[in-house]
Write an enzyme that holds these catalytic residues in place. Sequence first.
Site, PDB file in Angstrom:
ATOM      1  N   HIS A  26      51.999  39.699  47.538  1.00 38.06           N
ATOM      2  CA  HIS A  26      51.209  39.023  46.484  1.00 38.06           C
ATOM      3  C   HIS A  26      50.954  37.589  46.936  1.00 38.06           C
ATOM      4  O   HIS A  26      51.841  36.747  46.873  1.00 38.06           O
ATOM      5  CB  HIS A  26      51.972  39.053  45.164  1.00 38.06           C
ATOM      6  CG  HIS A  26      51.220  38.469  44.006  1.00 38.06           C
ATOM      7  ND1 HIS A  26      51.179  39.069  42.768  1.00 38.06           N
ATOM      8  CD2 HIS A  26      50.485  37.333  43.881  1.00 38.06           C
ATOM      9  CE1 HIS A  26      50.454  38.339  41.940  1.00 38.06           C
ATOM     10  NE2 HIS A  26      50.028  37.256  42.589  1.00 38.06           N
ATOM     11  N   HIS A  65      47.952  34.229  47.223  1.00 37.23           N
ATOM     12  CA  HIS A  65      46.638  33.634  46.904  1.00 37.23           C
ATOM     13  C   HIS A  65      46.161  32.830  48.107  1.00 37.23           C
ATOM     14  O   HIS A  65      46.767  31.813  48.458  1.00 37.23           O
ATOM     15  CB  HIS A  65      46.754  32.727  45.674  1.00 37.23           C
ATOM     16  CG  HIS A  65      47.091  33.494  44.436  1.00 37.23           C
ATOM     17  ND1 HIS A  65      46.139  34.031  43.606  1.00 37.23           N
ATOM     18  CD2 HIS A  65      48.289  33.858  43.907  1.00 37.23           C
ATOM     19  CE1 HIS A  65      46.728  34.681  42.614  1.00 37.23           C
ATOM     20  NE2 HIS A  65      48.039  34.590  42.774  1.00 37.23           N
ATOM     21  N   LYS A 102      43.667  44.721  41.026  1.00 35.00           N
ATOM     22  CA  LYS A 102      44.525  43.797  40.283  1.00 35.00           C
ATOM     23  C   LYS A 102      43.981  43.571  38.882  1.00 35.00           C
ATOM     24  O   LYS A 102      42.845  43.101  38.713  1.00 35.00           O
ATOM     25  CB  LYS A 102      44.587  42.464  41.039  1.00 35.00           C
ATOM     26  CG  LYS A 102      45.340  41.355  40.326  1.00 35.00           C
ATOM     27  CD  LYS A 102      46.851  41.575  40.359  1.00 35.00           C
ATOM     28  CE  LYS A 102      47.588  40.568  39.488  1.00 35.00           C
ATOM     29  NZ  LYS A 102      47.641  39.216  40.052  1.00 35.00           N
ATOM     30  N   HIS A 127      49.077  41.803  36.294  1.00 38.41           N
ATOM     31  CA  HIS A 127      49.670  40.561  35.788  1.00 38.41           C
ATOM     32  C   HIS A 127      50.072  40.861  34.347  1.00 38.41           C
ATOM     33  O   HIS A 127      49.241  40.837  33.451  1.00 38.41           O
ATOM     34  CB  HIS A 127      48.669  39.403  35.854  1.00 38.41           C
ATOM     35  CG  HIS A 127      49.261  38.098  35.401  1.00 38.41           C
ATOM     36  ND1 HIS A 127      49.354  36.997  36.210  1.00 38.41           N
ATOM     37  CD2 HIS A 127      49.825  37.735  34.210  1.00 38.41           C
ATOM     38  CE1 HIS A 127      49.942  36.011  35.557  1.00 38.41           C
ATOM     39  NE2 HIS A 127      50.233  36.426  34.330  1.00 38.41           N
ATOM     40  N   HIS A 146      55.015  39.906  40.092  1.00 39.28           N
ATOM     41  CA  HIS A 146      55.840  38.720  39.818  1.00 39.28           C
ATOM     42  C   HIS A 146      56.684  38.835  38.547  1.00 39.28           C
ATOM     43  O   HIS A 146      56.526  38.056  37.613  1.00 39.28           O
ATOM     44  CB  HIS A 146      55.010  37.423  39.787  1.00 39.28           C
ATOM     45  CG  HIS A 146      53.708  37.514  39.054  1.00 39.28           C
ATOM     46  ND1 HIS A 146      53.617  37.922  37.745  1.00 39.28           N
ATOM     47  CD2 HIS A 146      52.438  37.247  39.456  1.00 39.28           C
ATOM     48  CE1 HIS A 146      52.347  37.887  37.389  1.00 39.28           C
ATOM     49  NE2 HIS A 146      51.609  37.492  38.403  1.00 39.28           N
ATOM     50  N   ASP A 193      53.510  35.203  45.468  1.00 42.07           N
ATOM     51  CA  ASP A 193      52.597  34.594  44.497  1.00 42.07           C
ATOM     52  C   ASP A 193      52.346  33.143  44.861  1.00 42.07           C
ATOM     53  O   ASP A 193      52.082  32.306  43.991  1.00 42.07           O
ATOM     54  CB  ASP A 193      53.120  34.720  43.059  1.00 42.07           C
ATOM     55  CG  ASP A 193      52.021  34.472  42.034  1.00 42.07           C
ATOM     56  OD1 ASP A 193      50.834  34.469  42.410  1.00 42.07           O
ATOM     57  OD2 ASP A 193      52.349  34.266  40.842  1.00 42.07           O
ATOM     58  N   ALA A 208      48.673  26.089  37.059  1.00 40.85           N
ATOM     59  CA  ALA A 208      49.845  26.944  37.291  1.00 40.85           C
ATOM     60  C   ALA A 208      49.852  27.452  38.723  1.00 40.85           C
ATOM     61  O   ALA A 208      48.838  27.924  39.230  1.00 40.85           O
ATOM     62  CB  ALA A 208      49.824  28.125  36.326  1.00 40.85           C
TER      63      ALA A 208
HETATM   64  O1  DOR Z   1      50.992  30.510  38.537  1.00 39.42           O
HETATM   65  C1  DOR Z   1      50.073  31.245  38.817  1.00 39.42           C
HETATM   66  N1  DOR Z   1      49.069  30.852  39.635  1.00 39.42           N
HETATM   67  N2  DOR Z   1      50.051  32.464  38.293  1.00 39.42           N
HETATM   68  C2  DOR Z   1      49.003  33.295  38.458  1.00 39.42           C
HETATM   69  O2  DOR Z   1      49.036  34.373  37.957  1.00 39.42           O
HETATM   70  C3  DOR Z   1      47.801  32.828  39.179  1.00 39.42           C
HETATM   71  C4  DOR Z   1      48.136  31.779  40.135  1.00 39.42           C
HETATM   72  C5  DOR Z   1      46.915  31.063  40.668  1.00 39.42           C
HETATM   73  O3  DOR Z   1      45.957  31.750  41.072  1.00 39.42           O
HETATM   74  O4  DOR Z   1      46.921  29.834  40.724  1.00 39.42           O
HETATM   75 ZN    ZN Z   2      49.326  35.619  41.571  1.00 39.08          ZN
END
Ligand code: DOR
Ligand code: ZN
Length: 331
Positions: free
Chosen positions: A12, A14, A94, A131, A165, A237, A253
Amino acid sequence: MEFSLNSPLDMHIHFRQDKMLELVAPLTAKYFAGGVIMPNLVPPVDSIDKLDKYRSEVEQITSPLNFEPYMTLFFRQYKEEELLAAKDKIIGIKLYPAGVTTNSESGISDLKQADSTFRMMQELGIPLLVHGETHGFVMDRESEFISVYQWLAENYPNLRITMEHITTKDAVEFLDRYENVFATVTLQHLLITLNDVAGGLLQPHLFCKPIAKRPEDREALLEAALEAHPKLMFGSDSAPHPVHKKESAGCAAGVFTAPVAIPILVELFEKHNKLENLQTFLSENARRIYKILPPEKTTTLSKQEYTIPVRYGEVVPFRAGETVSWWYKDE
Ligand code: DOR
Ligand code: ZN
């Protein structure tokens, strides 16, 4: 002393786009053999065209590093021909409930309306990555979502479902209830609780969704990871945001762990005398669950004091400026 891992996987991650992609993707691709690339771009990756384009942007950066990007589509109601065309290009789809996190505005509001898509995914063997949070009180959002996981697991018994997560004891316990349910867990949720985020001065770099929970939740997650629970996979994550979006009113976040995850996991598993289980947690479970064969890659660490950089470009990593007892060999 040295410790080697065989083809570690981040299930997982980004990667973002453009400059951020260029900054962060190599920091995963150098150390991991493969990763599950999240589709929450603006706009989301929700068509074959967008998927092909994003994959080639990612590959341009990661292929010299012998890294397999396992691509995902953003969940919406798809037609059968779309799923047939996507099937061999993705590891899963997702699902974000609408508005629960970064760039999830076009997520799904009523799961029941997506029945035909779930049915087709089940038939075609396309996993569903979720999620799992409601819009309830922030500490209860994941626990409240368990009934949705239950509904999915029971109604689509052949659909492979990954609870992404997980952050609670409830989710760990739920893992053993249905054969078709699996989970990923991040680094930070094995290490921190809400106290670390907001118990003293507010720590924006530890703020993520789902938010870190109670000590008993962390204990349950840690225990499952240390035992390399067969249905649990590592998924960092790692979610980079530029420092001005984190150190601001309205903090974004996401915790950026990509370059530090493996050394800190080695430190953690060693501390608990469970180093022998780390290979399973970081690679074997994912290979078995998703039936994937990642590129051959050996990632070797040596026991050495290393101070984590305070920045990677404009991104602040987890444990910035702190010392870890393991780091990548020859770095
Ligand atoms: O904290 C997070 N950031 N949780 C998520 O589900 C998405 C992620 C983000 O893409 O920044
Ligand atoms: Zn994520």
